[in-house]
Design a protein around this motif. Sequence first.
Motif, PDB file in Angstrom:
ATOM      1  N   GLY B  21      -1.868   7.988   1.579  1.00  0.00           N
ATOM      2  CA  GLY B  21      -1.572   8.808   0.403  1.00  0.00           C
ATOM      3  C   GLY B  21      -1.301   7.973  -0.838  1.00  0.00           C
ATOM      4  O   GLY B  21      -1.575   8.407  -1.959  1.00  0.00           O
ATOM      5  N   VAL B  22      -0.781   6.778  -0.636  1.00  0.00           N
ATOM      6  CA  VAL B  22      -0.525   5.885  -1.781  1.00  0.00           C
ATOM      7  C   VAL B  22      -1.838   5.541  -2.477  1.00  0.00           C
ATOM      8  O   VAL B  22      -1.936   5.559  -3.710  1.00  0.00           O
ATOM      9  CB  VAL B  22       0.179   4.592  -1.302  1.00  0.00           C
ATOM     10  N   LEU B  23      -2.870   5.248  -1.681  1.00  0.00           N
ATOM     11  CA  LEU B  23      -4.178   4.913  -2.253  1.00  0.00           C
ATOM     12  C   LEU B  23      -4.819   6.142  -2.898  1.00  0.00           C
ATOM     13  O   LEU B  23      -5.463   6.035  -3.947  1.00  0.00           O
ATOM     14  CB  LEU B  23      -5.097   4.353  -1.159  1.00  0.00           C
ATOM     15  N   VAL B  24      -4.649   7.278  -2.264  1.00  0.00           N
ATOM     16  CA  VAL B  24      -5.237   8.509  -2.820  1.00  0.00           C
ATOM     17  C   VAL B  24      -4.629   8.787  -4.191  1.00  0.00           C
ATOM     18  O   VAL B  24      -5.342   9.048  -5.171  1.00  0.00           O
ATOM     19  CB  VAL B  24      -5.003   9.706  -1.876  1.00  0.00           C
ATOM     20  N   ARG B  25      -3.321   8.706  -4.275  1.00  0.00           N
ATOM     21  CA  ARG B  25      -2.657   8.996  -5.553  1.00  0.00           C
ATOM     22  C   ARG B  25      -2.998   7.941  -6.606  1.00  0.00           C
ATOM     23  O   ARG B  25      -3.128   8.241  -7.780  1.00  0.00           O
ATOM     24  CB  ARG B  25      -1.148   9.097  -5.356  1.00  0.00           C
ATOM     25  N   ALA B  26      -3.183   6.715  -6.158  1.00  0.00           N
ATOM     26  CA  ALA B  26      -3.475   5.634  -7.119  1.00  0.00           C
ATOM     27  C   ALA B  26      -4.879   5.775  -7.713  1.00  0.00           C
ATOM     28  O   ALA B  26      -5.084   5.452  -8.882  1.00  0.00           O
ATOM     29  CB  ALA B  26      -3.335   4.277  -6.430  1.00  0.00           C
ATOM     30  N   TYR B  27      -5.832   6.244  -6.931  1.00  0.00           N
ATOM     31  CA  TYR B  27      -7.223   6.213  -7.378  1.00  0.00           C
ATOM     32  C   TYR B  27      -7.863   7.578  -7.573  1.00  0.00           C
ATOM     33  O   TYR B  27      -9.022   7.658  -7.939  1.00  0.00           O
ATOM     34  CB  TYR B  27      -8.064   5.394  -6.384  1.00  0.00           C
TER      35      TYR B  27
END
Lengths: 167, 190
Positions: B21-27
């Motif tokens: 989820g961290v990557l999803v929110r970042a990109y």
Amino acid sequence: MTCAHVLGLIDAGPFADYSREHLDAAWAHAHECPTCGPALALTTSLTAELGALPAPSEPADLAGIVMARIARLPEPGSTTASQHAVAASRRRDWAQAVTALGGLVAGLALILTMPTGAEVLGDFVTPRFGAAGALATVPWSGPAVIAIGAGLLLYTVGLFAPLRSKV
Amino acid sequence: MNASDRDVVLDVRHGNRDAFGVLVRAYQSRLFGLVMMMVRDRAGAEEVTQDAFVRAFTHLDHYDERRPFYPWLASIAVRLAQNWLVSRGRTVRREGTALESAPEPGTNASALTGLVAAEGRRELWNAVSSLSSGERTAVTLFYRDEMAVGDVARALGVTAGTIKTLLFRARRHLRERFGAASSFIKDASR
């Protein structure tokens, strides 16, 4: 230095493959030319703006939807129908290889230990019992028996192994 | 790839799927913008963006963590967007063959400008989204996402030379468009 050439260099931007002197001359032309000057200024400005190209805002809960889809995915270690199919296919491949190897071993062992023609002719058992009689009269050595037995065993295992995957 | 992205990827690989989820929110914003520029359809862009993240998650073992994460993610999204476009018959499969293509019929680039929040930059979005498929994708990846030419080429499945040609033509088209209007410099300087 023509305007068409300089405009081409302006459009090429960082990919203009010319010497430093040539590019300096082109930029000097651009700064003095009423056609190329505005084009250079416009392209420079455009390039800067493209770096901050605006984009439509993403859907409000995009991350939540993505993570919900990911949460529904099967665990990496769990068995699925497709994994079953792959495993069965691999078992069939191995079984075929084992069958071929077993047949090869048994066949080679038989060929290498078969009686010669002279041996068969001198044998009184062969005419009565045919090929089986010929095999029975061969003075089998221990390694030959082991090789033939192992080959036949491998052949049999390979032949029936795929049945297990259908159960 | 920055250190935190690498840590997150390693965390996910060790079984913590929530960390993704961290990557999803970042990109998500960058990726949605890229896909939106390609497909020019909001519902389609949502679908493709979601699929790209899910595909990235399921194929995370194929990702080389020594390289930046976003170009790899973008290459997945580009392929899915191309498939989406092909499935609707709007463009040819490979971006390289779209070099000569005019803006695809049936799309309304100006309609998308309403979705761009920054009022003063809608004109630029409109101009870029009216470029050919290959040009606008290359422009988005190279200028906005600051990807190297080689990474853009890999994402689009073409050579670096093709990307340079696409960017050359895009710059020319944009210059001609704004040169005719001759208002961009004034707008941009504001």
